[in-house]
Design a protein around this motif. Structure first.
Motif, PDB file in Angstrom:
ATOM      1  N   LYS A  93       0.744  -1.277  -0.094  1.00  0.00           N
ATOM      2  CA  LYS A  93       0.113   0.093   0.113  1.00  0.00           C
ATOM      3  C   LYS A  93       0.734   1.092  -0.119  1.00  0.00           C
ATOM      4  O   LYS A  93       0.509   2.279  -0.972  1.00  0.00           O
ATOM      5  CB  LYS A  93      -0.909  -0.084   1.274  1.00  0.00           C
ATOM      6  CG  LYS A  93      -1.839   1.137   1.227  1.00  0.00           C
ATOM      7  CD  LYS A  93      -2.665   0.940   2.627  1.00  0.00           C
ATOM      8  CE  LYS A  93      -3.488   2.413   2.712  1.00  0.00           C
ATOM      9  NZ  LYS A  93      -4.181   2.482   3.974  1.00  0.00           N
ATOM     10  N   LYS A 109       2.653   1.772  -3.403  1.00  0.00           N
ATOM     11  CA  LYS A 109       1.925   2.153  -4.365  1.00  0.00           C
ATOM     12  C   LYS A 109       1.670   3.805  -4.279  1.00  0.00           C
ATOM     13  O   LYS A 109       1.498   4.551  -5.196  1.00  0.00           O
ATOM     14  CB  LYS A 109       0.448   1.836  -4.414  1.00  0.00           C
ATOM     15  CG  LYS A 109       0.110   0.368  -4.843  1.00  0.00           C
ATOM     16  CD  LYS A 109      -1.280  -0.040  -5.069  1.00  0.00           C
ATOM     17  CE  LYS A 109      -1.861   0.210  -3.723  1.00  0.00           C
ATOM     18  NZ  LYS A 109      -3.402  -0.253  -4.002  1.00  0.00           N
ATOM     19  N   ARG A 110       1.754   4.068  -3.155  1.00  0.00           N
ATOM     20  CA  ARG A 110       1.623   5.634  -2.822  1.00  0.00           C
ATOM     21  C   ARG A 110       2.991   6.241  -3.484  1.00  0.00           C
ATOM     22  O   ARG A 110       3.016   7.208  -3.983  1.00  0.00           O
ATOM     23  CB  ARG A 110       1.403   5.821  -1.428  1.00  0.00           C
ATOM     24  CG  ARG A 110       1.543   7.479  -0.916  1.00  0.00           C
ATOM     25  CD  ARG A 110       0.321   8.282  -1.196  1.00  0.00           C
ATOM     26  NE  ARG A 110      -0.712   7.637  -0.625  1.00  0.00           N
ATOM     27  CZ  ARG A 110      -1.069   7.926   0.835  1.00  0.00           C
ATOM     28  NH1 ARG A 110      -0.254   8.889   1.359  1.00  0.00           N
ATOM     29  NH2 ARG A 110      -2.042   7.441   1.477  1.00  0.00           N
ATOM     30  N   PHE A 152       5.370   5.199  -5.560  1.00  0.00           N
ATOM     31  CA  PHE A 152       5.630   5.161  -6.965  1.00  0.00           C
ATOM     32  C   PHE A 152       4.492   5.583  -7.682  1.00  0.00           C
ATOM     33  O   PHE A 152       4.485   5.898  -9.006  1.00  0.00           O
ATOM     34  CB  PHE A 152       5.962   3.849  -7.510  1.00  0.00           C
ATOM     35  CG  PHE A 152       7.152   3.303  -6.855  1.00  0.00           C
ATOM     36  CD1 PHE A 152       8.424   3.780  -7.071  1.00  0.00           C
ATOM     37  CD2 PHE A 152       7.274   2.082  -5.902  1.00  0.00           C
ATOM     38  CE1 PHE A 152       9.556   3.382  -6.458  1.00  0.00           C
ATOM     39  CE2 PHE A 152       8.367   1.804  -5.103  1.00  0.00           C
ATOM     40  CZ  PHE A 152       9.517   2.474  -5.590  1.00  0.00           C
ATOM     41  N   LYS A 153       3.235   5.836  -7.186  1.00  0.00           N
ATOM     42  CA  LYS A 153       1.809   5.943  -7.940  1.00  0.00           C
ATOM     43  C   LYS A 153       1.616   5.225  -9.014  1.00  0.00           C
ATOM     44  O   LYS A 153       1.222   5.488 -10.289  1.00  0.00           O
ATOM     45  CB  LYS A 153       1.865   7.635  -8.563  1.00  0.00           C
ATOM     46  CG  LYS A 153       2.236   8.626  -7.494  1.00  0.00           C
ATOM     47  CD  LYS A 153       2.340  10.115  -7.920  1.00  0.00           C
ATOM     48  CE  LYS A 153       2.181  11.092  -6.948  1.00  0.00           C
ATOM     49  NZ  LYS A 153       3.301  10.791  -5.946  1.00  0.00           N
ATOM     50  N   SER A 154       2.166   3.964  -8.928  1.00  0.00           N
ATOM     51  CA  SER A 154       1.911   2.658  -9.964  1.00  0.00           C
ATOM     52  C   SER A 154       2.228   1.485  -9.427  1.00  0.00           C
ATOM     53  O   SER A 154       2.958   1.459  -8.077  1.00  0.00           O
ATOM     54  CB  SER A 154       3.057   3.061 -10.943  1.00  0.00           C
ATOM     55  OG  SER A 154       3.068   1.907 -11.798  1.00  0.00           O
ATOM     56  N   ARG A 155       1.297   0.315  -9.749  1.00  0.00           N
ATOM     57  CA  ARG A 155       1.377  -0.880  -8.830  1.00  0.00           C
ATOM     58  C   ARG A 155       2.656  -1.731  -9.568  1.00  0.00           C
ATOM     59  O   ARG A 155       2.972  -2.504  -8.864  1.00  0.00           O
ATOM     60  CB  ARG A 155       0.110  -1.610  -9.352  1.00  0.00           C
ATOM     61  CG  ARG A 155      -1.172  -0.941  -8.943  1.00  0.00           C
ATOM     62  CD  ARG A 155      -2.284  -1.689  -9.047  1.00  0.00           C
ATOM     63  NE  ARG A 155      -3.688  -1.153  -8.671  1.00  0.00           N
ATOM     64  CZ  ARG A 155      -4.362  -0.480  -9.513  1.00  0.00           C
ATOM     65  NH1 ARG A 155      -4.050  -0.301 -10.722  1.00  0.00           N
ATOM     66  NH2 ARG A 155      -5.394   0.168  -9.189  1.00  0.00           N
ATOM     67  N   GLU A 172       0.770  11.862   5.528  1.00  0.00           N
ATOM     68  CA  GLU A 172       0.070  12.932   4.817  1.00  0.00           C
ATOM     69  C   GLU A 172      -0.151  14.175   5.631  1.00  0.00           C
ATOM     70  O   GLU A 172       0.313  15.341   5.393  1.00  0.00           O
ATOM     71  CB  GLU A 172      -1.336  12.604   4.698  1.00  0.00           C
ATOM     72  CG  GLU A 172      -1.632  11.297   3.775  1.00  0.00           C
ATOM     73  CD  GLU A 172      -2.981  10.962   3.326  1.00  0.00           C
ATOM     74  OE1 GLU A 172      -3.819  11.329   4.315  1.00  0.00           O
ATOM     75  OE2 GLU A 172      -3.208  10.353   2.257  1.00  0.00           O
TER      76      GLU A 172
END
Length: 228
Positions: free
Chosen positions: A98, A101-102, A104-107, A151
């Motif tokens: 999870k 993914k945040r 790299f902004k990609s799976r 965040e």
């Protein structure tokens, strides 16, 4: 509905990769309950009989010892303890995925990092040992992921971070070395006013570090912590 399906689908891929890796490692190495593990099993039995630790230094191995004690009390034995530790390890990978993914902004790169860790057997094999390393590596993964998912500086983030940091400290003695880096991370995200209160926390952290080092370095008869 479709979005939710794909959300669970990609996490299921991580679960599948983890299961395949564990099966391959189990086929090669099997479970291991000897040597270092015997100390923690003995201490778990001591806790069940006396309701306290036999030595203060075991406080910094407490998480693994409590899992073993829980497994013994539930009549699922050492295999049950390893299974619980393995499930925590899987949860760590899911949380790490999870976070990746945040970042790299990609799976795809997130999957590649997960696949690399799972295929690196000197790291992942610890999940089959009833040693403190597996739980330690898993909670460190949780801690790193929590920082990656930062965040905003609020009570929820600070509270969850310090909770995970506490788990890191009681998973292995050298977990205390994560205290100052985590405090440094928090420091650079604080406002000028918040940093005034932060200095008091840093002073307490130095006292904690000194106390843990004193306990661990002077009460470990079967290992020289300076070597570690």
């Amino acid at each position: 509905m479709t979005k939710r399906f794909f959300f669970f689908f990609f996490y299921l891929i991580v679960v599948a990769l983890w299961v395949v890796a564990e099966l391959l490692l189990f086929g090669k190495f099997g479970f291991y309950f000897q040597m270092e593990a015997e100390k923690y099993v003995s201490e778990a039995n001591f806790i069940l009989q006396n309701q306290h630790l036999s030595q203060g230094r075991y406080l910094f191995y407490l998480s693994t010892i409590l899992i073993i004690a829980l497994s013994i009390s539930m009549k699922i034995g050492l295999y049950g303890a390893v299974l619980i530790i393995m499930i925590i390890n899987l949860a760590g990978y899911l949380y790490f995925f999870k976070a990746l993914k945040r970042v790299f902004k990609s799976r795809l790169p997130a999957f590649l990092v997960i696949l690399f860790l799972l295929s690196f057997w000197p790291y992942q094999t610890w999940s089959l040992f009833l040693y403190t390393e597996c739980l330690s590596y898993s909670v460190v993964m949780f801690l790193f992921s929590r920082l990656l998912l930062f965040e905003k500086m609020d009570l929820k983030f600070v509270g969850s971070t310090f909770f995970i940091l506490t788990l890191v400290i009681i998973s292995r003695p050298l977990g205390v070395l994560f205290v100052l880096p985590v405090l440094s991370f928090l420091f650079f995200h604080l406002t000028r006013g918040q940093k005034i209160f932060f200095y008091g926390v840093v002073i307490l952290a130095f006292f904690l570090l000194g106390w843990v080092v004193q306990v661990v370095f002077t009460t470990t008869p079967d290992w020289n912590m300076q070597r570690a």
